[in-house]
Design a protein around this motif. Structure first.
Motif, PDB file in Angstrom:
ATOM      1  N   GLU A 141      50.940 -51.738 113.609  1.00 11.81           N
ATOM      2  CA  GLU A 141      52.308 -51.210 113.658  1.00 11.81           C
ATOM      3  C   GLU A 141      53.193 -51.972 114.636  1.00 11.81           C
ATOM      4  O   GLU A 141      54.407 -52.035 114.468  1.00 11.81           O
ATOM      5  N   ARG A 142      52.612 -52.554 115.647  1.00  6.29           N
ATOM      6  CA  ARG A 142      53.396 -53.332 116.619  1.00  6.29           C
ATOM      7  C   ARG A 142      53.996 -54.588 115.987  1.00  6.29           C
ATOM      8  O   ARG A 142      54.988 -55.106 116.464  1.00  6.29           O
ATOM      9  N   TYR A 143      53.353 -55.085 114.938  1.00  9.53           N
ATOM     10  CA  TYR A 143      53.791 -56.343 114.328  1.00  9.53           C
ATOM     11  C   TYR A 143      54.517 -56.142 113.001  1.00  9.53           C
ATOM     12  O   TYR A 143      54.960 -57.107 112.395  1.00  9.53           O
ATOM     13  N   GLU A 144      54.629 -54.909 112.543  1.00 11.20           N
ATOM     14  CA  GLU A 144      55.317 -54.645 111.275  1.00 11.20           C
ATOM     15  C   GLU A 144      56.760 -55.149 111.252  1.00 11.20           C
ATOM     16  O   GLU A 144      57.226 -55.623 110.221  1.00 11.20           O
ATOM     17  N   PRO A 145      57.516 -55.077 112.380  1.00 14.20           N
ATOM     18  CA  PRO A 145      58.900 -55.575 112.335  1.00 14.20           C
ATOM     19  C   PRO A 145      59.027 -57.101 112.467  1.00 14.20           C
ATOM     20  O   PRO A 145      60.138 -57.620 112.593  1.00 14.20           O
ATOM     21  N   ALA A 146      57.916 -57.817 112.409  1.00 15.88           N
ATOM     22  CA  ALA A 146      57.966 -59.278 112.600  1.00 15.88           C
ATOM     23  C   ALA A 146      58.889 -59.946 111.576  1.00 15.88           C
ATOM     24  O   ALA A 146      58.797 -59.677 110.380  1.00 15.88           O
ATOM     25  N   ARG A 147      59.748 -60.804 112.082  1.00 15.66           N
ATOM     26  CA  ARG A 147      60.636 -61.556 111.201  1.00 15.66           C
ATOM     27  C   ARG A 147      60.585 -63.056 111.497  1.00 15.66           C
ATOM     28  O   ARG A 147      60.945 -63.867 110.663  1.00 15.66           O
ATOM     29  N   TYR A 148      60.133 -63.418 112.715  1.00 18.80           N
ATOM     30  CA  TYR A 148      60.070 -64.820 113.119  1.00 18.80           C
ATOM     31  C   TYR A 148      58.752 -65.108 113.819  1.00 18.80           C
ATOM     32  O   TYR A 148      58.218 -64.266 114.529  1.00 18.80           O
ATOM     33  N   GLY A 149      58.276 -66.326 113.625  1.00 24.62           N
ATOM     34  CA  GLY A 149      57.173 -66.847 114.411  1.00 24.62           C
ATOM     35  C   GLY A 149      57.742 -67.830 115.418  1.00 24.62           C
ATOM     36  O   GLY A 149      58.577 -68.662 115.064  1.00 24.62           O
ATOM     37  N   GLN A 150      57.327 -67.689 116.675  1.00 25.46           N
ATOM     38  CA  GLN A 150      57.766 -68.645 117.690  1.00 25.46           C
ATOM     39  C   GLN A 150      56.705 -69.737 117.812  1.00 25.46           C
ATOM     40  O   GLN A 150      55.524 -69.452 117.974  1.00 25.46           O
ATOM     41  N   PHE A 151      57.171 -70.979 117.736  1.00 26.07           N
ATOM     42  CA  PHE A 151      56.297 -72.128 117.842  1.00 26.07           C
ATOM     43  C   PHE A 151      56.697 -72.963 119.048  1.00 26.07           C
ATOM     44  O   PHE A 151      57.861 -72.968 119.457  1.00 26.07           O
ATOM     45  N   ARG A 152      55.733 -73.674 119.578  1.00 23.54           N
ATOM     46  CA  ARG A 152      55.994 -74.744 120.539  1.00 23.54           C
ATOM     47  C   ARG A 152      55.733 -76.038 119.775  1.00 23.54           C
ATOM     48  O   ARG A 152      54.671 -76.217 119.198  1.00 23.54           O
ATOM     49  N   VAL A 153      56.726 -76.915 119.775  1.00 22.63           N
ATOM     50  CA  VAL A 153      56.646 -78.151 119.005  1.00 22.63           C
ATOM     51  C   VAL A 153      56.626 -79.326 119.968  1.00 22.63           C
ATOM     52  O   VAL A 153      57.497 -79.448 120.831  1.00 22.63           O
ATOM     53  N   ASN A 154      55.620 -80.210 119.827  1.00 19.90           N
ATOM     54  CA  ASN A 154      55.544 -81.375 120.709  1.00 19.90           C
ATOM     55  C   ASN A 154      56.404 -82.519 120.176  1.00 19.90           C
ATOM     56  O   ASN A 154      57.067 -82.382 119.145  1.00 19.90           O
ATOM     57  N   THR A 155      56.391 -83.633 120.880  1.00 13.89           N
ATOM     58  CA  THR A 155      57.250 -84.768 120.509  1.00 13.89           C
ATOM     59  C   THR A 155      56.852 -85.412 119.184  1.00 13.89           C
ATOM     60  O   THR A 155      57.649 -86.125 118.593  1.00 13.89           O
ATOM     61  N   GLN A 156      55.642 -85.145 118.696  1.00 15.37           N
ATOM     62  CA  GLN A 156      55.214 -85.661 117.393  1.00 15.37           C
ATOM     63  C   GLN A 156      55.564 -84.702 116.254  1.00 15.37           C
ATOM     64  O   GLN A 156      55.245 -84.962 115.107  1.00 15.37           O
ATOM     65  N   GLY A 157      56.203 -83.563 116.579  1.00 10.64           N
ATOM     66  CA  GLY A 157      56.587 -82.602 115.554  1.00 10.64           C
ATOM     67  C   GLY A 157      55.500 -81.620 115.184  1.00 10.64           C
ATOM     68  O   GLY A 157      55.651 -80.849 114.238  1.00 10.64           O
ATOM     69  N   GLU A 158      54.387 -81.618 115.921  1.00  7.74           N
ATOM     70  CA  GLU A 158      53.286 -80.691 115.635  1.00  7.74           C
ATOM     71  C   GLU A 158      53.598 -79.319 116.218  1.00  7.74           C
ATOM     72  O   GLU A 158      53.798 -79.175 117.420  1.00  7.74           O
ATOM     73  N   PRO A 159      53.642 -78.274 115.373  1.00  2.00           N
ATOM     74  CA  PRO A 159      53.917 -76.924 115.876  1.00  2.00           C
ATOM     75  C   PRO A 159      52.637 -76.166 116.226  1.00  2.00           C
ATOM     76  O   PRO A 159      51.600 -76.348 115.595  1.00  2.00           O
ATOM     77  N   LEU A 160      52.719 -75.327 117.258  1.00  2.00           N
ATOM     78  CA  LEU A 160      51.656 -74.383 117.606  1.00  2.00           C
ATOM     79  C   LEU A 160      52.275 -72.994 117.655  1.00  2.00           C
ATOM     80  O   LEU A 160      53.263 -72.779 118.361  1.00  2.00           O
TER      81      LEU A 160
END
Length: 177
Positions: A141-160
């Motif tokens: 229930e804590r994640y039901e309102p999820a609308r976005y994922g936050q990523f950290r993107v390095n200089t090579q464009g790889e997202p985490l």
């Protein structure tokens, strides 16, 4: 015989140390990526959020991935593009750092507000870093309102993937009160 045992022990020790060094290097790189990567938000697209077989998790699909799929299907005449298992998309970041599709990377220089993101094609689906967000059992229930994922993107464009956020960019989960 004694010489062979010493040699085997030396090989085992060196191999173990080498494996530990490689694992620690990979951990250090991921930690650095999380600490220094640029924050980018990707909008979620609807998907089935639960699997009872593997515990609680949210299966992820991103609107940006759907836009990439559309572009790849429109480029059916370019067989190399369709056979690719990995690619790069150019996104525009708005004032809230939400990524918006601009184009598939064609080598054109990026504008100040544009970034490159690497994606992977797996089983015909576009993936960014992962296709699931795991959370503690009973916390769905804590994640039901999820609308976005936050990523950290390095200089090579790889997202985490770092965390999930609601439509007002409030972090969901353990830190939510």
């Amino acid at each position: 015989m004694m010489r062979s045992a010493k040699w085997n022990r030396t090989v085992v020790i060196v191999t173990t140390l080498l494996m530990l060094a490689v694992v620690n290097w990979a951990i250090w790189q991921k930690e650095r990526h999380l600490a220094e990567g640029e924050i980018v938000y990707l909008e979620l697209a609807p998907v089935d959020p639960r699997s009872l077989m593997q515990g609680d998790y949210m299966a992820l699909n991103f609107a940006l991935g759907d836009q990439i799929q559309t572009m790849l299907h429109q480029a059916e005449s370019d067989n190399d593009l369709l056979k690719a298992s990995n690619g790069v998309v150019v996104v525009r970041l708005d004032e809230q750092r939400i990524a918006h599709f601009q184009r598939l990377d064609d080598g054109t220089s990026l504008a100040d507000h544009e970034r490159q993101l690497r994606y992977r094609l797996r089983n015909g689906q576009v993936r960014f870093a992962t296709d699931a967000f795991f959370f503690q059992e009973g916390h769905a229930e804590r994640y039901e309102p999820a609308r976005y994922g936050q990523f950290r993107v390095n200089t090579q464009g790889e997202p985490l993937l770092v965390a999930m956020y609601d439509d007002e960019l409030n972090q969901l989960g353990e830190t939510t009160k």
